[in-house]
Enzyme design. Sequence first.
Site, PDB file in Angstrom:
ATOM      1  N   ASP A  80      20.105   6.968  34.838  1.00 52.57           N
ATOM      2  CA  ASP A  80      19.447   8.012  34.036  1.00 52.57           C
ATOM      3  C   ASP A  80      18.051   8.359  34.556  1.00 52.57           C
ATOM      4  O   ASP A  80      17.394   9.261  34.024  1.00 52.57           O
ATOM      5  CB  ASP A  80      19.374   7.585  32.557  1.00 52.57           C
ATOM      6  CG  ASP A  80      20.754   7.471  31.936  1.00 52.57           C
ATOM      7  OD1 ASP A  80      21.711   8.004  32.518  1.00 52.57           O
ATOM      8  OD2 ASP A  80      20.878   6.836  30.873  1.00 52.57           O
TER       9      ASP A  80
ATOM     10  N   LYS B 257      16.711   6.706  22.700  1.00 52.55           N
ATOM     11  CA  LYS B 257      17.862   7.550  22.327  1.00 52.55           C
ATOM     12  C   LYS B 257      19.158   6.747  22.330  1.00 52.55           C
ATOM     13  O   LYS B 257      19.922   6.783  21.363  1.00 52.55           O
ATOM     14  CB  LYS B 257      17.973   8.703  23.328  1.00 52.55           C
ATOM     15  CG  LYS B 257      19.329   9.375  23.360  1.00 52.55           C
ATOM     16  CD  LYS B 257      19.414  10.366  24.507  1.00 52.55           C
ATOM     17  CE  LYS B 257      20.819  10.817  24.805  1.00 52.55           C
ATOM     18  NZ  LYS B 257      21.567   9.981  25.722  1.00 52.55           N
ATOM     19  N   ASN B 258      19.419   6.035  23.427  1.00 50.66           N
ATOM     20  CA  ASN B 258      20.737   5.405  23.540  1.00 50.66           C
ATOM     21  C   ASN B 258      20.895   4.184  22.634  1.00 50.66           C
ATOM     22  O   ASN B 258      22.010   3.731  22.412  1.00 50.66           O
ATOM     23  CB  ASN B 258      21.055   5.086  25.007  1.00 50.66           C
ATOM     24  CG  ASN B 258      21.349   6.372  25.786  1.00 50.66           C
ATOM     25  OD1 ASN B 258      21.625   7.414  25.185  1.00 50.66           O
ATOM     26  ND2 ASN B 258      21.275   6.295  27.101  1.00 50.66           N
TER      27      ASN B 258
ATOM     28  N   ILE C  38      37.389   6.440  28.520  1.00 51.24           N
ATOM     29  CA  ILE C  38      36.993   5.398  27.560  1.00 51.24           C
ATOM     30  C   ILE C  38      38.089   4.326  27.465  1.00 51.24           C
ATOM     31  O   ILE C  38      38.277   3.709  26.428  1.00 51.24           O
ATOM     32  CB  ILE C  38      36.637   5.980  26.163  1.00 51.24           C
ATOM     33  CG1 ILE C  38      37.801   6.764  25.558  1.00 51.24           C
ATOM     34  CG2 ILE C  38      35.404   6.852  26.229  1.00 51.24           C
ATOM     35  CD1 ILE C  38      37.617   7.006  24.054  1.00 51.24           C
ATOM     36  N   ASP C  39      38.792   4.146  28.592  1.00 56.20           N
ATOM     37  CA  ASP C  39      39.905   3.182  28.593  1.00 56.20           C
ATOM     38  C   ASP C  39      39.456   1.760  28.245  1.00 56.20           C
ATOM     39  O   ASP C  39      40.202   1.004  27.611  1.00 56.20           O
ATOM     40  CB  ASP C  39      40.608   3.187  29.955  1.00 56.20           C
ATOM     41  CG  ASP C  39      39.648   2.919  31.101  1.00 56.20           C
ATOM     42  OD1 ASP C  39      38.662   3.677  31.243  1.00 56.20           O
ATOM     43  OD2 ASP C  39      39.844   1.938  31.833  1.00 56.20           O
TER      44      ASP C  39
ATOM     45  N   ARG D  52      28.073  12.540  23.537  1.00 57.10           N
ATOM     46  CA  ARG D  52      28.876  11.457  24.080  1.00 57.10           C
ATOM     47  C   ARG D  52      28.996  10.295  23.105  1.00 57.10           C
ATOM     48  O   ARG D  52      30.050   9.704  22.917  1.00 57.10           O
ATOM     49  CB  ARG D  52      28.187  10.986  25.375  1.00 57.10           C
ATOM     50  CG  ARG D  52      28.943   9.972  26.139  1.00 57.10           C
ATOM     51  CD  ARG D  52      30.101  10.620  26.838  1.00 57.10           C
ATOM     52  NE  ARG D  52      31.011   9.628  27.361  1.00 57.10           N
ATOM     53  CZ  ARG D  52      32.279   9.880  27.627  1.00 57.10           C
ATOM     54  NH1 ARG D  52      32.784  11.082  27.409  1.00 57.10           N
ATOM     55  NH2 ARG D  52      33.048   8.949  28.114  1.00 57.10           N
TER      56      ARG D  52
ATOM     57  N   ARG E  83      34.923  10.900  32.533  1.00 53.87           N
ATOM     58  CA  ARG E  83      34.226   9.893  31.718  1.00 53.87           C
ATOM     59  C   ARG E  83      35.243   9.218  30.802  1.00 53.87           C
ATOM     60  O   ARG E  83      35.277   9.474  29.595  1.00 53.87           O
ATOM     61  CB  ARG E  83      33.095  10.545  30.909  1.00 53.87           C
ATOM     62  CG  ARG E  83      31.993  11.107  31.793  1.00 53.87           C
ATOM     63  CD  ARG E  83      30.810  11.624  30.991  1.00 53.87           C
ATOM     64  NE  ARG E  83      29.982  10.564  30.451  1.00 53.87           N
ATOM     65  CZ  ARG E  83      28.804  10.757  29.839  1.00 53.87           C
ATOM     66  NH1 ARG E  83      28.330  11.972  29.704  1.00 53.87           N
ATOM     67  NH2 ARG E  83      28.114   9.744  29.357  1.00 53.87           N
TER      68      ARG E  83
ATOM     69  N   ARG F  66      18.398  17.290  23.776  1.00 57.19           N
ATOM     70  CA  ARG F  66      19.301  16.226  23.289  1.00 57.19           C
ATOM     71  C   ARG F  66      18.607  14.875  23.336  1.00 57.19           C
ATOM     72  O   ARG F  66      18.900  13.997  22.522  1.00 57.19           O
ATOM     73  CB  ARG F  66      20.552  16.153  24.176  1.00 57.19           C
ATOM     74  CG  ARG F  66      21.601  17.191  23.841  1.00 57.19           C
ATOM     75  CD  ARG F  66      22.895  16.903  24.576  1.00 57.19           C
ATOM     76  NE  ARG F  66      23.126  15.471  24.627  1.00 57.19           N
ATOM     77  CZ  ARG F  66      23.503  14.815  25.719  1.00 57.19           C
ATOM     78  NH1 ARG F  66      23.725  15.428  26.844  1.00 57.19           N
ATOM     79  NH2 ARG F  66      23.678  13.512  25.672  1.00 57.19           N
TER      80      ARG F  66
ATOM     81  N   CYS G  86      27.014  15.034  28.646  1.00 54.20           N
ATOM     82  CA  CYS G  86      26.768  15.582  29.986  1.00 54.20           C
ATOM     83  C   CYS G  86      28.012  15.463  30.849  1.00 54.20           C
ATOM     84  O   CYS G  86      28.783  14.523  30.709  1.00 54.20           O
ATOM     85  CB  CYS G  86      25.612  14.830  30.645  1.00 54.20           C
ATOM     86  SG  CYS G  86      24.051  15.012  29.785  1.00 54.20           S
TER      87      CYS G  86
HETATM   88  N1  EPU Z   1      33.871   3.808  32.512  1.00 55.30           N
HETATM   89  C1  EPU Z   1      35.225   3.662  32.635  1.00 55.30           C
HETATM   90  N2  EPU Z   1      35.947   3.334  31.529  1.00 55.30           N
HETATM   91  C2  EPU Z   1      35.371   3.170  30.313  1.00 55.30           C
HETATM   92  C3  EPU Z   1      33.975   3.317  30.185  1.00 55.30           C
HETATM   93  C4  EPU Z   1      33.240   3.632  31.308  1.00 55.30           C
HETATM   94  O1  EPU Z   1      35.793   3.817  33.718  1.00 55.30           O
HETATM   95  O2  EPU Z   1      36.095   2.876  29.351  1.00 55.30           O
HETATM   96  C5  EPU Z   1      33.060   4.119  33.706  1.00 55.30           C
HETATM   97  C6  EPU Z   1      32.335   5.460  33.589  1.00 55.30           C
HETATM   98  O3  EPU Z   1      33.183   6.531  33.991  1.00 55.30           O
HETATM   99  C7  EPU Z   1      31.147   5.247  34.484  1.00 55.30           C
HETATM  100  C8  EPU Z   1      30.812   3.768  34.302  1.00 55.30           C
HETATM  101  O4  EPU Z   1      32.004   3.168  33.774  1.00 55.30           O
HETATM  102  O5  EPU Z   1      31.517   5.489  35.825  1.00 55.30           O
HETATM  103  C9  EPU Z   1      29.670   3.445  33.364  1.00 55.30           C
HETATM  104  O6  EPU Z   1      29.848   4.130  32.131  1.00 55.30           O
HETATM  105  P1  EPU Z   1      29.230   3.596  30.759  1.00 55.30           P
HETATM  106  O7  EPU Z   1      30.369   3.366  29.827  1.00 55.30           O
HETATM  107  O8  EPU Z   1      28.288   2.490  31.032  1.00 55.30           O
HETATM  108  O9  EPU Z   1      28.425   4.868  30.268  1.00 55.30           O
HETATM  109  P2  EPU Z   1      28.323   5.441  28.807  1.00 55.30           P
HETATM  110  O10 EPU Z   1      28.319   4.345  27.820  1.00 55.30           O
HETATM  111  O11 EPU Z   1      29.294   6.557  28.584  1.00 55.30           O
HETATM  112  C10 EPU Z   1      25.732   5.268  28.686  1.00 55.30           C
HETATM  113  C11 EPU Z   1      24.591   6.213  28.422  1.00 55.30           C
HETATM  114  C12 EPU Z   1      24.388   7.126  29.607  1.00 55.30           C
HETATM  115  C13 EPU Z   1      24.153   6.287  30.864  1.00 55.30           C
HETATM  116  C14 EPU Z   1      25.282   5.258  31.046  1.00 55.30           C
HETATM  117  C15 EPU Z   1      25.019   4.297  32.185  1.00 55.30           C
HETATM  118  C16 EPU Z   1      24.722   6.446  26.044  1.00 55.30           C
HETATM  119  C17 EPU Z   1      25.031   7.314  24.892  1.00 55.30           C
HETATM  120  N3  EPU Z   1      24.900   6.985  27.234  1.00 55.30           N
HETATM  121  O12 EPU Z   1      26.876   6.086  28.867  1.00 55.30           O
HETATM  122  O13 EPU Z   1      23.212   7.858  29.311  1.00 55.30           O
HETATM  123  O14 EPU Z   1      24.114   7.123  32.000  1.00 55.30           O
HETATM  124  O15 EPU Z   1      25.442   4.492  29.840  1.00 55.30           O
HETATM  125  O16 EPU Z   1      23.828   3.608  31.992  1.00 55.30           O
HETATM  126  O17 EPU Z   1      24.303   5.308  25.888  1.00 55.30           O
HETATM  127  C18 EPU Z   1      21.764   9.679  29.345  1.00 55.30           C
HETATM  128  O18 EPU Z   1      21.094   9.106  28.457  1.00 55.30           O
HETATM  129  O19 EPU Z   1      21.362  10.691  29.954  1.00 55.30           O
HETATM  130  C19 EPU Z   1      23.083   9.162  29.687  1.00 55.30           C
HETATM  131  C20 EPU Z   1      23.992   9.877  30.321  1.00 55.30           C
END
Ligand code: EPU
Length: 417
Positions: free
Chosen positions: A304, A22-23, A124-125, A93, A122, A396, A117
């Site tokens: 996850d 998925k991811n 995206i900075d 997301r 969450r 999802r 979720c």
């Molecule tokens: N974070 C920041 N700033 C940013 C980006 C992230 O502070 O700009 C923090 C987040 O708040 C979090 C940590 O960094 O505490 C890690 O977040 P990450 O960016 O790695 O997560 P993501 O890209 O939003 C993806 C997966 C998630 C999975 C996480 C961690 C996708 C679409 N989603 O999320 O998958 O939990 O990586 O491995 O790839 C799932 O599949 O159920 C799922 C939630």
Amino acid sequence: MEKIVVQGGKRLQGEVSISGAKNAAVAIIPAAILVDGVCVIENVPNIRDVHVIVGIMEHMGAKIEFLDKYTLRIDCSCMDKQTAPQEMVRKMRASYYLLGALLGRFHRAEVAMPGGCNFGSRPIDQHIKGFKALGAKVFCEGVVKAAADELNGTSIYLDIVSVGATINVMLAAVLAKGRTTIENVAKEPHIVDVANFLNAMGADIKGAGTDVIRIRGVERLKGGTYSIIPDQIEAGTFMIAAAATGGDILVKNIIPKHMESVSAKLIEIGAQVEELDDAIRVLGTGKIKNANVKTLPYPGFPTDMQPQMVSLLSVASGTSIVTESVWDSRFQYVDELRRMGADIRVDGKTAVINGVERLEGAAVSATDLRGGAGMVIAGLMAQGTTEIYELQHIDRGYEKMEEKFQALGADIRRVIG
Ligand code: EPU
């Protein structure tokens, strides 16, 4: 209202074939925006998030067609909008990948803050920091607007190891002028998969899977065919189900290397794990020992897989401590497990699980995608009937979850209405 009904206590046995990741899919599909030509993407999982991202891109002018159930033909050459429809973006997301891809191709993107979720904040900075370093101006007020006259390669150090930021900055940089270095990047298998996809289309990306990614900007990406890697988390969910039911499951069509942290933990808990070339066999011994788990970025134990593991440990002998170190708040599902008789205390990012003899069937909700998978594991182990609601979360990210469990001998079905 749909629900999954599980009659617990069946020993699962047989083979299960794992779908595409998925991811990886939700990043590779928008990455096709960067490609000047037709992309054929194989091994695409048939899940809701894929249909949502396809719908968003079609709305923006992309021509996308399912050649068969698992193969997508994507042609973004006639894409004429750089603004993603808000109500669709908020359904998932990964719609944030539209930002990097649109910025990379059109030097302009407008995408609402993504949904997905709820694990607390969450931000995206780090994505935005990367876009700005490449030369974009970015404004963020509910909707993220990014624009650049041109994008120029540069050196970027991510303050946090982030899957999303790593991929998004990579997407924005592949067509930028000159060289980009991204340091302190995430190393998840799907990051390597996105880089491999882009390289197959003509990009020049090195180092994906290590701490540093180096990109030489290229003029254009051409079309081609690419096959998505298997889903590490779906595989782990079935591995845990084998241990949870004292079962014997051959989890097929996977990359065993991606499963090392899960395999090691299952062995520690008492299961037998046999690694084959592209499959893993898990044999539950009936004994579930307590264990401590800390979630970490890859190659650590995946966040996850945390809810599925907590479900398993809820019937372990002794006390287990599970520490969530990726997300601020990922224990919402624990209240549902408690309804089934689990003895779990959550203190911030730590769950203390006192193993109980057995779980009892109950009516519970999937609070989020992996929390929902945890409920299914709990239902398979429990005595009596478990009803799981809010299936939109499970759908999802899992393809035909109940059908795959049925084929392994589980008494599980989806009931509509
Ligand atoms: N974070 C920041 N700033 C940013 C980006 C992230 O502070 O700009 C923090 C987040 O708040 C979090 C940590 O960094 O505490 C890690 O977040 P990450 O960016 O790695 O997560 P993501 O890209 O939003 C993806 C997966 C998630 C999975 C996480 C961690 C996708 C679409 N989603 O999320 O998958 O939990 O990586 O491995 O790839 C799932 O599949 O159920 C799922 C939630």
